[in-house]
Design a protein around this motif. Structure first.
Motif, PDB file in Angstrom:
ATOM      1  N   SER A  37     -10.471  -5.084  12.692  1.00  0.00           N
ATOM      2  CA  SER A  37      -9.622  -4.912  11.519  1.00  0.00           C
ATOM      3  C   SER A  37      -9.904  -3.615  10.769  1.00  0.00           C
ATOM      4  O   SER A  37      -8.984  -2.981  10.239  1.00  0.00           O
ATOM      5  CB  SER A  37      -9.804  -6.106  10.571  1.00  0.00           C
ATOM      6  N   LEU A  38     -11.174  -3.178  10.730  1.00  0.00           N
ATOM      7  CA  LEU A  38     -11.552  -2.068   9.864  1.00  0.00           C
ATOM      8  C   LEU A  38     -11.783  -0.737  10.580  1.00  0.00           C
ATOM      9  O   LEU A  38     -11.762   0.316   9.936  1.00  0.00           O
ATOM     10  CB  LEU A  38     -12.820  -2.438   9.080  1.00  0.00           C
ATOM     11  N   LYS A  39     -12.008  -0.734  11.889  1.00  0.00           N
ATOM     12  CA  LYS A  39     -12.400   0.507  12.556  1.00  0.00           C
ATOM     13  C   LYS A  39     -11.326   1.587  12.459  1.00  0.00           C
ATOM     14  O   LYS A  39     -11.634   2.763  12.231  1.00  0.00           O
ATOM     15  CB  LYS A  39     -12.762   0.237  14.026  1.00  0.00           C
ATOM     16  N   TYR A  40     -10.053   1.204  12.594  1.00  0.00           N
ATOM     17  CA  TYR A  40      -8.997   2.207  12.550  1.00  0.00           C
ATOM     18  C   TYR A  40      -8.675   2.634  11.120  1.00  0.00           C
ATOM     19  O   TYR A  40      -8.105   3.706  10.902  1.00  0.00           O
ATOM     20  CB  TYR A  40      -7.753   1.693  13.266  1.00  0.00           C
ATOM     21  N   ARG A  41      -9.059   1.802  10.147  1.00  0.00           N
ATOM     22  CA  ARG A  41      -8.937   2.247   8.758  1.00  0.00           C
ATOM     23  C   ARG A  41      -9.949   3.343   8.463  1.00  0.00           C
ATOM     24  O   ARG A  41      -9.699   4.220   7.639  1.00  0.00           O
ATOM     25  CB  ARG A  41      -9.157   1.073   7.804  1.00  0.00           C
ATOM     26  N   CYS A  42     -11.108   3.268   9.116  1.00  0.00           N
ATOM     27  CA  CYS A  42     -12.109   4.324   8.960  1.00  0.00           C
ATOM     28  C   CYS A  42     -11.601   5.646   9.524  1.00  0.00           C
ATOM     29  O   CYS A  42     -11.826   6.714   8.952  1.00  0.00           O
ATOM     30  CB  CYS A  42     -13.410   3.939   9.666  1.00  0.00           C
ATOM     31  N   ILE A  43     -10.922   5.573  10.642  1.00  0.00           N
ATOM     32  CA  ILE A  43     -10.398   6.783  11.280  1.00  0.00           C
ATOM     33  C   ILE A  43      -9.333   7.423  10.407  1.00  0.00           C
ATOM     34  O   ILE A  43      -9.247   8.638  10.289  1.00  0.00           O
ATOM     35  CB  ILE A  43      -9.829   6.449  12.671  1.00  0.00           C
ATOM     36  N   SER A  44      -8.504   6.606   9.761  1.00  0.00           N
ATOM     37  CA  SER A  44      -7.466   7.158   8.895  1.00  0.00           C
ATOM     38  C   SER A  44      -8.076   7.854   7.684  1.00  0.00           C
ATOM     39  O   SER A  44      -7.438   8.705   7.070  1.00  0.00           O
ATOM     40  CB  SER A  44      -6.518   6.043   8.436  1.00  0.00           C
TER      41      SER A  44
END
Length: 435
Positions: A37-44
């Motif tokens: 859930s959170l890994k791609y929010r970190c990338i953004s």
């Protein structure tokens, strides 16, 4: 008795905290759901756009990379599971410590773990490493060195939608209280009587003017008292306590039921459990059973909610906990200021990252309920030593609610502006004692 008109719309939006008490599963799925859930929010949150996401096992020596994963910290001062068990059965003395954080320990390491493996982090170039704890999902930009250690250059935290703007103004207040601890020998029962009379507008004209603008009463945990001998570093559920204190609990419940009935007869009351209350000890705690309160449950104004508690009032997003998540985090980081930890949880986009590592939680299979999907307008935590307030960079109003038994205070929050203030009953009761 004063009259109130409830003109706002209240809606409970914390359905993710209503959980089936099933402990047969492992926690692997919870961590996987959190990372997913959170890994791609970190990338953004990485605005450079230069690095593509890599897996740990793919990175070669001296290669620059961006990796998203879960932080894992080791602490030399922390007892192992085996040591805890041996101390519990009395063979070994328990190492009772309020904190495990010690920046001087060379044996303490910080790792990053993704689906492919784990790598140790070298954080000498990163100044904010003291506030990293196990369970955080972050993206790390760095260079892999020959000793299989990732030299960190920058860390990115998950992104989230900002709070809804506050556009209206008014004088209606939500009253928050925590740590009533009915049954505590240090609690003067007259304090609760004063509180009830205040809310009913029976303490004089000046008090009635304030009380008539209070349109909701929120109780954030630890409403009942559990003796110190029944508490331990590993919190016990009510089913595990000794039988000799059951009569005192029953008497406290009866008193609390009467108190709730008085309040629910005049305004909406939201009841949230805490670590001392008769609910499951693992997070998220489930709502207190209405059968515990035969008098108060007759009123529709009394509603029992889980801990954490999330709602919207006329579209204003409010998020609350009873404080276990903050206390659990405080043991493992440099910061010991509760209001700063509230700010950190908003930065991390997670209410309890070190659950289940250091905070008991239900092993969810499909999702992680503690993820902060959208930043709230108001974030309130009970069971804290003092009243504090802070507004984060994103505009979240963070407030800590002091234990009523210790401070004899409630906190009033303007539901339009999120401004807050304390209301103390110490001076009132001192004046009565001097008469």
């Amino acid at each position: 008795m004063i009259e109130r008109k409830i003109t706002y719309q209240h809606s409970f939006i914390g359905q993710q905290f209503i959980a089936k008490l099933d402990f047969t599963s492992q926690y692997h799925s919870l961590y996987c759901a959190r990372l997913k859930s959170l890994k791609y929010r970190c990338i953004s949150a990485d605005e450079s756009g230069y690095f593509s996401l890599s897996e740990i096992m793919e990175v070669k020596v001296n290669q620059s990379c961006l990796i998203a994963g879960i932080i894992v910290c080791t602490y030399a001062d922390r007892s192992s599971i085996v040591e805890k068990y041996i101390s519990k059965i009395g063979i070994l003395a328990d190492r009772k410590q309020s904190t495990f954080y010690n920046r001087r320990k060379e044996e303490d390491f910080i790792y990053l773990e993704d689906e492919s493996g784990r790598v140790r982090l070298d954080l000498k170039q990163y100044f904010d490493w003291e506030n990293l704890i196990t369970g955080l999902v972050v993206a790390v930009r760095g260079v892999m060195r020959e000793n299989s250690v990732l030299e960190v250059i920058e860390i990115f935290y998950p992104s989230a939608d900002p709070p809804r703007p506050l556009l209206r103004k008014g004088d209606e207040f939500i009253c928050f209280i925590s740590g009533i601890e009915i049954g505590n020998p240090s609690l003067d029962p007259i304090l609760l009587n004063l509180l009830s009379n205040f809310l009913q507008g029976n303490l004089g004209n000046d008090s009635a003017e304030v009380a008539k603008n209070i349109v909701r009463f929120v109780i954030l945990g630890n409403s009942l008292y559990k003796a110190d001998k029944e508490n331990s570093f590993e919190q016990k559920a009510y089913s595990d306590i000794s039988a000799d204190i059951v009569p005192s609990i029953s008497k406290s419940l009866e008193f609390f039921d009467t108190f709730l009935a008085e309040l629910a007869g005049i305004l909406p009351v939201d009841l949230i459990p805490g670590e001392m209350d008769p609910s499951n000890s693992s997070m998220p705690q489930q709502p207190l059973n209405p059968y515990l309160f035969p008098l108060a449950s007759r009123y529709s104004a009394l509603r029992s909610f889980p801990n954490p508690y999330e709602c919207k009032i006329d579209g204003i997003h409010i998020l609350c906990t009873s404080g276990q998540n903050i206390n659990a985090i405080m043991q493992f980081i440099d910061t010991q200021d509760p209001i700063k930890i509230l700010e950190l949880t908003m930065k991390w986009r997670h209410l309890a990252p070190n659950a289940p590592d250091a905070l008991g939680c239900i092993p969810m299979q499909d999702d992680d309920p503690f993820i902060v999907e959208d930043l709230p307008n108001l974030y309130v935590v009970g069971g804290m030593p003092n009243y504090q307030k802070l507004v984060t960079e994103e505009g979240v109003h963070c407030i800590t609610i002091p234990k009523f038994t210790s401070r004899q205070q409630v906190v009033l929050v303007n539901r339009f502006t999120m401004e807050s203030e304390t209301l103390s009953f110490v001076s009132v009761i001192q004046g009565m004692n001097n008469c």
